[in-house]
Design a protein around this motif. Sequence first.
Motif, short mmCIF file in Angstrom:
data_model
loop_
_atom_site.label_atom_id
_atom_site.label_comp_id
_atom_site.label_asym_id
_atom_site.label_seq_id
_atom_site.Cartn_x
_atom_site.Cartn_y
_atom_site.Cartn_z
N PRO A 32 62.29 -0.54 -10.34
CA PRO A 32 63.79 -1.26 -10.05
C PRO A 32 63.92 -1.88 -8.75
N ARG A 33 65.25 -2.70 -8.82
CA ARG A 33 65.29 -3.36 -7.21
C ARG A 33 65.75 -2.46 -6.22
N PRO A 34 65.62 -2.98 -5.34
CA PRO A 34 65.90 -1.86 -3.86
C PRO A 34 67.36 -1.35 -4.10
N ASP A 35 68.36 -2.34 -4.43
CA ASP A 35 69.79 -1.79 -4.65
C ASP A 35 69.69 -0.58 -5.48
N SER A 36 68.98 -0.38 -6.64
CA SER A 36 68.97 0.55 -7.58
C SER A 36 68.67 1.93 -6.90
N LEU A 37 67.62 1.86 -5.94
CA LEU A 37 67.23 3.17 -5.16
C LEU A 37 68.28 3.54 -4.22
N LEU A 38 68.78 2.50 -3.41
CA LEU A 38 69.73 3.10 -2.40
C LEU A 38 71.13 3.43 -3.15
N ALA A 52 71.38 -5.52 1.45
CA ALA A 52 70.14 -6.03 2.07
C ALA A 52 70.29 -6.17 3.80
N ALA A 53 71.67 -6.68 3.97
CA ALA A 53 71.96 -6.84 5.36
C ALA A 53 72.37 -5.54 6.10
N VAL A 54 72.73 -4.54 5.37
CA VAL A 54 73.01 -3.30 5.81
C VAL A 54 71.74 -2.57 6.18
N LEU A 55 70.74 -2.80 5.21
CA LEU A 55 69.32 -2.17 5.47
C LEU A 55 68.68 -2.74 6.58
N ARG A 56 68.64 -4.28 6.68
CA ARG A 56 68.10 -5.02 7.85
C ARG A 56 68.67 -4.63 9.09
N GLN A 57 70.08 -4.26 9.39
CA GLN A 57 70.61 -3.84 10.65
C GLN A 57 70.10 -2.44 10.73
N GLY A 58 70.02 -1.63 10.07
CA GLY A 58 69.53 -0.18 10.04
C GLY A 58 68.10 -0.12 10.54
N VAL A 59 67.31 -0.97 10.11
CA VAL A 59 65.79 -1.07 10.80
C VAL A 59 65.73 -1.58 12.04
N ALA A 60 66.79 -2.85 12.22
CA ALA A 60 66.69 -3.41 13.56
C ALA A 60 67.08 -2.31 14.75
N ALA A 61 67.85 -1.47 14.23
CA ALA A 61 68.54 -0.48 15.14
C ALA A 61 67.41 0.41 15.69
#
Length: 474
Positions: A151-157, A262-271
Motif C-alpha cells: 500500500p501507499r504511505p497514506d494507507s499506513l498512516l 506527505a508534508a506533515v510527515l516531512r515536517q515531523g522528520v525535520a523536527a
Amino acid sequence: MAGLGAAAGLAVAADLLQPVLPALRLLALLAAAGFAITLIRPSTWTRGAARLAAGLGILALLQAMADQPRGLLAGSVPQLAAWQQRALRLAPHPWDPDRLRAALSDPAASLRPEPASADEALFNALLLALRRDVPGASSALAQALRLDPAPRPDSLLLGAELLRRPGAPPLPGDLPSPLPELLHALALAEPAARVAALDPLVVAEPDNLVAAAALAQARIAAMLPRGPTIAEAGGIAVLLAPFDDAERLDAFEASFLDPRRAAVLRQGVAALGWAREVAGRRLEVATLLPPPGMPDQPALLRLAVPEPASAVQLWQDDAWVAVGAEESPPTLRLPRPFRPTTLRLRYLDRDGVASAEVAYRFDPAAALRAQAQRSLARQHPFALYQPGWIEPSRLNPLPIPGHLRAGLAAVEWRTDAEPRPQRLPVGVTDAALLAGDPARILVEFPASESARLLVLRAILADGTEAEPVELAIR
C-alpha cells in the motif's frame, strides 16, 4: 425544432452508449459531410440528417477534447458511470492518481461509487476520514489494502490513525503479513511498546520509511523527560539517514496520494534533526600546561564529557582504566618530562553503554608554543621596550622572557636609515622546550648611528607575522 430535439436525444443516448459505440469519432466526419450537403441542396430530409449527424459529431468532438472514455455525462456524474458499468457490463475504469489528488483538494469532492482500484478505495477512505466517518473510512481502507498488498504511505498512516480512534472496527483478518502487525505497531499509544513492536519490523523492512520515521519518534518519546543518550541518538540518526537523500525523499513523497500527509510527515522528520547533532558529540580534551617558573608541575588534561557519564576510562596496559572519578571535570595529570603520546579515551553513559573511542594526540611542544602565543596576545614582546644608544652603532638589547620564547620564531627589525629588514631567530627547539622553561634571551640591534626610528615585527611560532611596531630611538 422536432429534428433538433431528436438529434439532441440521440446525442445523449450515444453519449451514454459511447463505451460500446467506437464509431462516434467516425460520425464526427459524417456530420461535417452532412452539414455540407444541407448547404448545397437544402431539403427536409437532408436538413434532418445533417442535424442528427452534427449533434453526434459535435458530441464526439467534445468527448475527444475532454478525453472521456465513458462519455461526457458519465465522466461528470458518478451515478451514470456506475449505471454504465452495470448495464453495459464494462470493465472498471479507475481514475488515475493525479486526478484523485486533484479531487482530494476539492472540499465538495464526491466518493467514487464503485472503487475500481486501490487508489480509488484509498481516496474514499481519506475523504471519509476527513468527514469523521470512522466506520466508513475503515471499510474503504480495508478494501484498499486488499486490492494492493504494497500500500501507499497514506494507507499506513491512515490505518494507524483510524485504529487509535474510538469505535474503529478491527482490521480484516485476510490482510497479508506483516501489514496487520505494522498497522497495530503504528497505532500503539505507549512509546516503549511502540518501540518494541516496530524494531523487528524495521529490521525486516529497512526501506519502509513510514515505519522508520515512526520508530525514531517513538524512541525519543520513550526516553523523555531525560532525552536520548548520544548512543541512542546515533541509532535515531541511522533511522533518519534515508530522509537526507533528497532524491529518495522526493520519490517517497511522490508515492503519497494525499500531498498534505506527505508534508506533515516531512515536517515531523525535520523536527527530529537535532538527533543528528546530538549523535555527533564526542568527548573533548583541554590541555593546561604549568605556568612559567613551575617546572615541577604536571600537565593537566581536562576531559569534557558531553553527557552525564558513569565513568571515564583510559586505555592503559591493555585494559580500560577509570580516571578522574573524584574530580569534575575528570582530569589526567602527565608529569615532566613531557613526551608526545596518543591517549585512547572513552566514557560510559548513564546506561553503561561505552561511547565512541577518542584518540587524543598529546603534543606537549605544540601545546607549549600555543600557550606562549596566547600569552603574547596578552603581553606583547615589545610592550615595555624603549630603544636607546648605549654606545656608537649599538642599541640597548631587547629582552625576551623565557616563557614567551616558545611563542616566537624570530624578531624582524629595520631602521629608517636601513630600510631592508633583518630577521633574528629567537625560537627554542622542541627538546629544549620539553626539558624545562627556556632561558631569557637578549636581542642585539647593530644599527647605524644616523637611525632615529626602529621598526620591530614579531614572527610567531606558527609562522604568522604580527603588525610592525615603530619605536623612536632615544
